[in-house]
Design an enzyme around this catalytic site. Sequence first.
Site, PDB file in Angstrom:
ATOM      1  N   HIS A 292      -8.792  -5.228 -35.733  1.00  0.00           N
ATOM      2  CA  HIS A 292      -8.943  -4.652 -37.067  1.00  0.00           C
ATOM      3  C   HIS A 292      -8.118  -3.377 -37.140  1.00  0.00           C
ATOM      4  O   HIS A 292      -7.709  -2.824 -36.127  1.00  0.00           O
ATOM      5  CB  HIS A 292     -10.408  -4.362 -37.398  1.00  0.00           C
ATOM      6  CG  HIS A 292     -11.048  -3.302 -36.545  1.00  0.00           C
ATOM      7  ND1 HIS A 292     -11.462  -3.539 -35.242  1.00  0.00           N
ATOM      8  CD2 HIS A 292     -11.321  -2.000 -36.793  1.00  0.00           C
ATOM      9  CE1 HIS A 292     -11.987  -2.438 -34.749  1.00  0.00           C
ATOM     10  NE2 HIS A 292     -11.905  -1.481 -35.668  1.00  0.00           N
TER      11      HIS A 292
ATOM     12  N   HIS B 188      -7.837   0.405 -39.499  1.00  0.00           N
ATOM     13  CA  HIS B 188      -8.388   1.315 -40.495  1.00  0.00           C
ATOM     14  C   HIS B 188      -7.235   1.856 -41.318  1.00  0.00           C
ATOM     15  O   HIS B 188      -6.197   2.230 -40.762  1.00  0.00           O
ATOM     16  CB  HIS B 188      -9.092   2.496 -39.820  1.00  0.00           C
ATOM     17  CG  HIS B 188     -10.312   2.128 -39.063  1.00  0.00           C
ATOM     18  ND1 HIS B 188     -11.560   2.111 -39.634  1.00  0.00           N
ATOM     19  CD2 HIS B 188     -10.487   1.744 -37.773  1.00  0.00           C
ATOM     20  CE1 HIS B 188     -12.449   1.748 -38.733  1.00  0.00           C
ATOM     21  NE2 HIS B 188     -11.817   1.516 -37.588  1.00  0.00           N
TER      22      HIS B 188
ATOM     23  N   GLN C 288      -6.677   0.147 -32.941  1.00  0.00           N
ATOM     24  CA  GLN C 288      -7.011   0.474 -31.560  1.00  0.00           C
ATOM     25  C   GLN C 288      -7.042  -0.860 -30.819  1.00  0.00           C
ATOM     26  O   GLN C 288      -7.994  -1.612 -30.951  1.00  0.00           O
ATOM     27  CB  GLN C 288      -8.361   1.192 -31.460  1.00  0.00           C
ATOM     28  CG  GLN C 288      -8.331   2.585 -32.040  1.00  0.00           C
ATOM     29  CD  GLN C 288      -9.062   2.703 -33.363  1.00  0.00           C
ATOM     30  OE1 GLN C 288      -9.571   1.746 -33.908  1.00  0.00           O
ATOM     31  NE2 GLN C 288      -9.094   3.899 -33.898  1.00  0.00           N
TER      32      GLN C 288
ATOM     33  N   HIS D 247     -12.906  -6.982 -32.029  1.00  0.00           N
ATOM     34  CA  HIS D 247     -12.300  -7.847 -33.047  1.00  0.00           C
ATOM     35  C   HIS D 247     -11.114  -7.065 -33.606  1.00  0.00           C
ATOM     36  O   HIS D 247     -11.278  -5.915 -34.012  1.00  0.00           O
ATOM     37  CB  HIS D 247     -13.316  -8.143 -34.150  1.00  0.00           C
ATOM     38  CG  HIS D 247     -12.822  -9.109 -35.183  1.00  0.00           C
ATOM     39  ND1 HIS D 247     -13.682  -9.715 -36.066  1.00  0.00           N
ATOM     40  CD2 HIS D 247     -11.597  -9.589 -35.495  1.00  0.00           C
ATOM     41  CE1 HIS D 247     -13.004 -10.515 -36.873  1.00  0.00           C
ATOM     42  NE2 HIS D 247     -11.729 -10.434 -36.544  1.00  0.00           N
TER      43      HIS D 247
END
Length: 125
Positions: free
Chosen positions: A70, A72, A57, A68
């Site tokens: 990242h 998933h 996202q 930050h």
Amino acid sequence: MKPDYLQSDCLIATKRLAKRLSDLSPEEIGDFFNTAVLVQGLLEEFYGVSASNVTVQDGKEAGQTVAHVHCHILPRREGDFSFTDKIYHELRKHDSAPVDTNRRPLEEMISEAQKYREMLKSKAR
């Protein structure tokens, strides 16, 4: 309740704090996505599945709740959610929940990480 393998959403983050993908250098972008591909393969093998959601996202409007970069990685099976895109709702709930809410016991997560580490070590040999 989600199937056990869905409890193992794996989060990959950059070493250097960066809010957006565009804040990363080309080398960091390569490391980030190469790591995501490696971990995706490991999770699919570990859980005996052949599909995953790999989700970034990138920005608030895209659902980013943690500033930050990242992603998933979530192993998937047919029928694991009532509709495929429900996963994005579940990820948003997970990311925005208070730290003490809906978390697995630390010991369980450590044990799981040790299993992943052993798989990675055996592949490196």
